[in-house]
Motif scaffolding. Structure first.
Motif, short mmCIF file in Angstrom:
data_model
loop_
_atom_site.label_atom_id
_atom_site.label_comp_id
_atom_site.label_asym_id
_atom_site.label_seq_id
_atom_site.Cartn_x
_atom_site.Cartn_y
_atom_site.Cartn_z
N ILE A 27 0.37 7.23 -2.39
CA ILE A 27 -0.30 7.95 -1.46
C ILE A 27 0.49 9.37 -1.56
CG2 ILE A 27 -0.98 8.48 0.78
CD1 ILE A 27 -1.14 5.62 1.11
N ILE B 283 0.22 9.57 6.97
CA ILE B 283 -0.05 8.53 5.95
C ILE B 283 -0.35 7.30 6.82
CG2 ILE B 283 1.04 6.89 4.27
CD1 ILE B 283 2.33 9.42 3.12
N ASP B 284 0.21 7.01 7.86
CA ASP B 284 -0.20 5.92 8.67
C ASP B 284 -1.48 6.02 9.06
OD1 ASP B 284 2.26 4.50 8.35
OD2 ASP B 284 3.35 5.36 9.90
N ARG C 216 0.19 -2.42 3.17
CA ARG C 216 0.35 -1.18 3.64
C ARG C 216 1.40 -0.49 2.96
NH1 ARG C 216 -2.71 0.51 9.15
NH2 ARG C 216 -4.10 -1.28 9.03
N ASP C 217 2.62 -1.12 2.97
CA ASP C 217 3.85 -0.69 2.27
C ASP C 217 3.81 -0.71 0.82
OD1 ASP C 217 4.82 -0.19 4.89
OD2 ASP C 217 6.15 -2.27 4.80
N LEU D 17 -3.90 5.08 6.22
CA LEU D 17 -3.79 3.53 5.94
C LEU D 17 -4.41 2.87 7.14
CD1 LEU D 17 -0.01 3.27 4.77
CD2 LEU D 17 -1.95 2.93 3.59
N LYS E 38 1.90 2.71 -0.07
CA LYS E 38 2.47 3.96 0.39
C LYS E 38 3.01 4.80 -0.82
CE LYS E 38 3.73 3.05 5.28
NZ LYS E 38 4.74 2.98 6.15
#
Length: 188
Positions: free
Chosen positions: A27, A2-3, A20-21, A6, A24
């Protein structure tokens, strides 16, 4: 994973750590086998799809034939534009042509967050701009390039496509018959 996704989004438009948080929870990661449908005909497209690994084909059925619209390889996005924006059943089908890891970004999350977060709003604008540009380029190629030029451009942009896709799908994508494609390939 996932990072990495992003980071890909951040390469399109700046995203702070806090933004970004926020993304999350919207996603999800899904796995598809060859022949599985990422988006089925008549299903409403409620996500943007990112092919983390694998290969997919976007196509329609028209008069009993399938017509290829697009190929999405590793690290590329795809979705049904009309279904996504109009919240209507999709005529477009997205099928995994090989085992694929696909990241879904929820429309509800992206659009909801974009109302109050300028970074996400910019990301959405940038993403949809790229999608529109790709669609326009595709239409221009159909109208202004010869079949041979379209074929050469396709194999230049996606050199492994001949290993991944039957010639019938490539011909359909190029808007030509399989026989015409065979003639083009024999002269190259």
């Amino acid at each position: 994973m996932i990072d990495q996704f992003l980071n890909k989004l951040g390469s399109l438009s700046y995203l702070s750590h806090s933004t970004r948080d926020m993304l999350k929870p919207f996603i999800t990661v899904n796995f598809f086998e060859k022949g599985d449908f990422i988006l089925k005909q008549e299903e409403i497209c409620r996500d943007l799809f990112y092919i983390q690994s694998g290969f997919a084909r976007e196509y329609y059925f028209k008069k009993g034939k399938d017509v290829t619209e697009w190929f999405a390889g590793t690290e590329s996005f795809c979705f049904s534009i009309e279904s996504y924006f109009n919240n209507t059943p999709s005529n477009l089908i997205i099928e995994a042509l090989e085992p694929s890891k696909v990241i879904f970004l929820s429309k509800e999350g992206l659009m909801g967050l974009s109302k109050n977060n300028i970074e996400i709003s910019r990301l959405a604008t940038t993403f949809f701009s790229y999608s529109l540009i790709a669609s326009q380029r595709r239409m221009e190629s159909i109208h202004f390039q010869s079949a041979k030029e379209r074929y050469l451009y396709l194999i230049e942009q996606q050199p492994k496509i001949l290993q991944k896709v039957p010639l019938s799908h490539i011909a359909s994508f190029l808007g030509i018959t399989q026989e015409t494609l065979s003639r083009i390939r024999s002269k190259i």
